[in-house]
Motif scaffolding. Structure first.
Motif, short mmCIF file in Angstrom:
data_model
loop_
_atom_site.label_atom_id
_atom_site.label_comp_id
_atom_site.label_asym_id
_atom_site.label_seq_id
_atom_site.Cartn_x
_atom_site.Cartn_y
_atom_site.Cartn_z
N ASP A 21 0.86 -1.18 0.00
CA ASP A 21 0.00 0.00 0.00
C ASP A 21 0.89 1.23 0.00
OD1 ASP A 21 -1.42 2.30 1.38
OD2 ASP A 21 -3.09 0.90 1.20
N PRO A 22 0.80 2.08 -1.02
CA PRO A 22 1.69 3.25 -1.09
C PRO A 22 1.59 4.18 0.11
CG PRO A 22 0.59 2.90 -3.19
CD PRO A 22 -0.05 1.96 -2.21
N ALA A 23 0.39 4.36 0.66
CA ALA A 23 0.24 5.25 1.81
C ALA A 23 0.94 4.67 3.04
CB ALA A 23 -1.24 5.49 2.10
N GLN A 24 0.81 3.37 3.23
CA GLN A 24 1.51 2.73 4.34
C GLN A 24 3.02 2.81 4.15
OE1 GLN A 24 -0.05 -1.25 4.50
NE2 GLN A 24 -2.13 -0.58 5.03
N LEU A 59 0.09 9.67 13.56
CA LEU A 59 -0.35 9.08 12.30
C LEU A 59 -1.87 8.98 12.32
CD1 LEU A 59 0.73 7.66 9.67
CD2 LEU A 59 0.44 5.50 10.92
N TRP A 60 -2.50 9.70 11.40
CA TRP A 60 -3.96 9.70 11.41
C TRP A 60 -4.51 9.30 10.04
CZ3 TRP A 60 -7.28 12.86 8.53
CH2 TRP A 60 -6.67 13.89 7.82
N GLY A 61 -5.72 8.77 10.09
CA GLY A 61 -6.38 8.36 8.86
C GLY A 61 -7.66 7.62 9.20
N GLY A 62 -8.44 7.30 8.20
CA GLY A 62 -9.73 6.66 8.41
C GLY A 62 -9.62 5.27 8.99
N VAL A 63 -10.76 4.75 9.41
CA VAL A 63 -10.83 3.42 10.01
C VAL A 63 -10.37 2.38 9.00
CG1 VAL A 63 -12.40 1.68 10.92
CG2 VAL A 63 -12.69 4.07 11.55
N ALA A 156 1.55 8.00 18.12
CA ALA A 156 0.11 7.84 18.30
C ALA A 156 -0.58 7.64 16.96
CB ALA A 156 -0.48 9.06 19.01
N THR A 157 -1.62 6.83 16.98
CA THR A 157 -2.52 6.74 15.83
C THR A 157 -3.85 7.38 16.22
OG1 THR A 157 -3.47 4.58 16.43
CG2 THR A 157 -1.45 4.58 15.10
N SER A 158 -4.55 7.89 15.22
CA SER A 158 -5.85 8.51 15.48
C SER A 158 -6.67 8.48 14.21
CB SER A 158 -5.67 9.96 15.95
OG SER A 158 -6.94 10.57 16.21
N ASN A 159 -7.97 8.57 14.38
CA ASN A 159 -8.87 8.64 13.23
C ASN A 159 -9.04 10.06 12.73
OD1 ASN A 159 -9.35 5.88 13.28
ND2 ASN A 159 -11.09 6.08 14.65
N ARG A 160 -8.46 11.03 13.43
CA ARG A 160 -8.67 12.43 13.05
C ARG A 160 -7.38 13.21 13.21
NH1 ARG A 160 -13.63 13.18 16.46
NH2 ARG A 160 -13.76 11.00 15.89
N PRO A 161 -7.22 14.31 12.46
CA PRO A 161 -6.02 15.14 12.59
C PRO A 161 -6.00 15.86 13.92
CG PRO A 161 -7.61 16.21 11.15
CD PRO A 161 -8.16 14.85 11.46
N PRO A 162 -4.83 16.35 14.34
CA PRO A 162 -4.76 17.03 15.64
C PRO A 162 -5.75 18.18 15.78
CG PRO A 162 -2.55 16.61 14.81
CD PRO A 162 -3.50 16.22 13.72
N ASP A 163 -5.96 18.94 14.71
CA ASP A 163 -6.85 20.10 14.80
C ASP A 163 -8.30 19.71 15.07
OD1 ASP A 163 -4.93 22.08 14.47
OD2 ASP A 163 -5.00 21.91 12.29
N ASP A 164 -8.64 18.43 14.87
CA ASP A 164 -10.01 17.99 15.12
C ASP A 164 -10.18 17.31 16.47
OD1 ASP A 164 -10.80 19.00 12.73
OD2 ASP A 164 -11.07 17.08 11.71
N LEU A 165 -9.09 17.20 17.26
CA LEU A 165 -9.23 16.62 18.59
C LEU A 165 -10.08 17.54 19.46
CD1 LEU A 165 -5.56 15.44 19.29
CD2 LEU A 165 -7.55 13.97 18.85
N TYR A 166 -10.95 16.94 20.23
CA TYR A 166 -11.85 17.67 21.13
C TYR A 166 -12.63 18.75 20.37
CZ TYR A 166 -13.45 19.49 25.67
OH TYR A 166 -14.22 19.87 26.74
N LYS A 167 -12.98 18.44 19.13
CA LYS A 167 -13.68 19.40 18.28
C LYS A 167 -15.03 19.73 18.88
CE LYS A 167 -14.72 20.21 13.41
NZ LYS A 167 -14.71 19.61 12.04
N VAL A 187 5.77 14.64 14.47
CA VAL A 187 5.50 14.79 13.04
C VAL A 187 4.08 14.30 12.77
CG1 VAL A 187 6.12 13.99 10.73
CG2 VAL A 187 7.92 14.52 12.40
N VAL A 188 3.30 15.12 12.11
CA VAL A 188 1.92 14.76 11.80
C VAL A 188 1.86 14.23 10.37
CG1 VAL A 188 -0.46 15.57 11.58
CG2 VAL A 188 1.01 16.50 13.38
N GLN A 189 1.39 13.01 10.21
CA GLN A 189 1.32 12.40 8.88
C GLN A 189 -0.02 11.72 8.69
OE1 GLN A 189 4.78 10.75 7.27
NE2 GLN A 189 3.76 9.34 5.88
N GLU A 190 -0.63 11.98 7.56
CA GLU A 190 -1.91 11.33 7.23
C GLU A 190 -1.65 10.03 6.49
OE1 GLU A 190 -6.10 12.10 4.79
OE2 GLU A 190 -4.45 13.55 4.64
N LEU A 191 -2.34 8.98 6.91
CA LEU A 191 -2.33 7.72 6.17
C LEU A 191 -3.53 7.79 5.23
CD1 LEU A 191 -0.66 5.12 6.12
CD2 LEU A 191 -2.37 4.09 7.60
#
Length: 355
Positions: A21-24, A59-63, A156-167, A187-191
């Motif tokens: 997977d190129p994103a991975q 590292l953030w990205g969808g489920v 850390a992994t997350s389903n949302r970017p840092p700016d959306d935490l506790y939105k 470093v913030v990176q989107e998968l």
């Protein structure tokens, strides 16, 4: 430069366990950078200065994009004392540690908790970082300042970017410095891959089995094995002073029996906590509902509402199809809405619209 992560990833591809997977693959150098930085020896002496810890990774990205799989590879390769933990469980431990500190008369309860963690590990790996509780939101800033100041590297992994935490959270302005701290020290990176591998493992497979007999259990067992590899552990959620236990949990997926959640005196706050902590829930042995088990039926309705609003994937075995689960007794008419939601949650693609 070492290629530990690339080598481990290539082995999984070669074995057929995953598809390339190129994103991975694009995220592998960030993990590699951290491993290399952590492997630097900490020389001690009067005039020797310890090397600065490497920046962490958010590292953030969808489920189902493969975040947990990459974290598996990383956690198995970390060359220093480290800990991997679900973020929700970690925050429960932090609250417990703070309560102990206060009981000893410590006014600043965050500092000793951060020090204890930093004394134990050089790397913290968090699965599914998310902040939905105002108490957590007010704690994490000072906690992470202490961890970063002590040289702990956070991945850390997350389903949302840092700016959306506790939105949209209460008093969110007080939380914004924590987001800035994350961006500074990690470093913030989107998968960004478009393939939901978790859904792929369910593609073409039923997710609602009736009747709830041995055959249904065997089929769900097979799905569960594919989702978890047989590696599960209980997850205890601390909600308003009581424990809500999910007996089997792995990388955002949990499995319970109907009685575990609906046969206990639980309420909306408990089910909201479950919906926040998991992205996929397996419920075994949903019975027929009637006036004889009215309280369990009410709790089940509340649970499904919480899962539905959070877009949690659902796999279940039940005594009958949704429309026939609750056909007599008080509340049976209102159950039609729950049956409709269950049908929607059984449809292909449910839960993929949001990360």
């Amino acid at each position: 430069m070492a290629t530990v992560m690339q080598d481990l990833y290539a082995e999984k591809v070669a074995s057929g366990a995953i598809d390339p997977d190129p994103a991975q693959e694009a995220a592998l150098p960030e993990f590699e950078r951290i491993l290399e930085g952590l492997a630097q020896p900490v020389r001690r002496g009067l005039f020797r200065r310890a090397p600065a810890p490497p920046k962490g990774l958010y590292l953030w990205g969808g489920v189902g994009r493969g975040k947990s799989m990459l974290m598996d590879l990383f956690a198995g390769a970390v060359p220093v004392p480290a800990r991997r933990v679900h973020f929700h469980a970690f925050m429960q431990e932090v609250h417990a540690g703070m309560a102990e500190a206060r009981a000893r008369g410590v006014d600043d309860a965050v500092t000793p908790v951060a020090k204890r963690i930093a004394d134990e590990v050089r790397c913290l790996a968090f699965d599914e970082m998310q902040i939905t509780d105002i108490t957590d939101a007010m704690i994490v800033g000072r906690l992470f300042e202490g961890l970063f100041g002590a040289g702990v590297v956070v991945v850390a992994t997350s389903n949302r970017p840092p700016d959306d935490l506790y939105k949209d959270g209460l008093n969110r302005a007080l939380f914004l410095p924590f987001i800035a701290l994350l961006k500074e020290r990690m470093v913030v990176q989107e998968l960004a891959g478009g393939t939901d591998y978790r859904s792929g493992r369910l593609a073409g497979s039923p997710v609602y089995f009736t009747p709830a007999d041995a055959e249904a259990r065997a089929r769900i067992d097979a799905i569960w094995q594919g989702l978890t590899g047989g590696e599960t552990a209980p997850l205890t959620l601390r909600v308003k002073g009581r424990d809500v236990v999910l007996p089997e949990f792995h990388n955002g997926a949990a499995r319970v029996r109907f009685h575990d959640l609906c046969g206990q005196p639980l309420g909306p706050a408990d089910y909201l906590a479950v919906a926040e902590a998991v992205r996929l829930l397996v419920i075994d042995d949903i019975p027929r509902l009637s006036r004889s088990n009215f309280n369990e039926a009410k709790r089940f309705v509340t649970l499904i509402d919480a899962l539905y609003e959070a877009r949690v994937r659902l796999i279940a075995s039940a005594a009958d199809v949704p429309e026939s689960l609750y056909v007599e007794g008080e509340g049976s008419f209102e159950f039609a809405r729950t049956a409709s939601r269950l049908r929607e949650m059984m449809s292909h693609g449910w839960g993929q619209a949001e990360g």
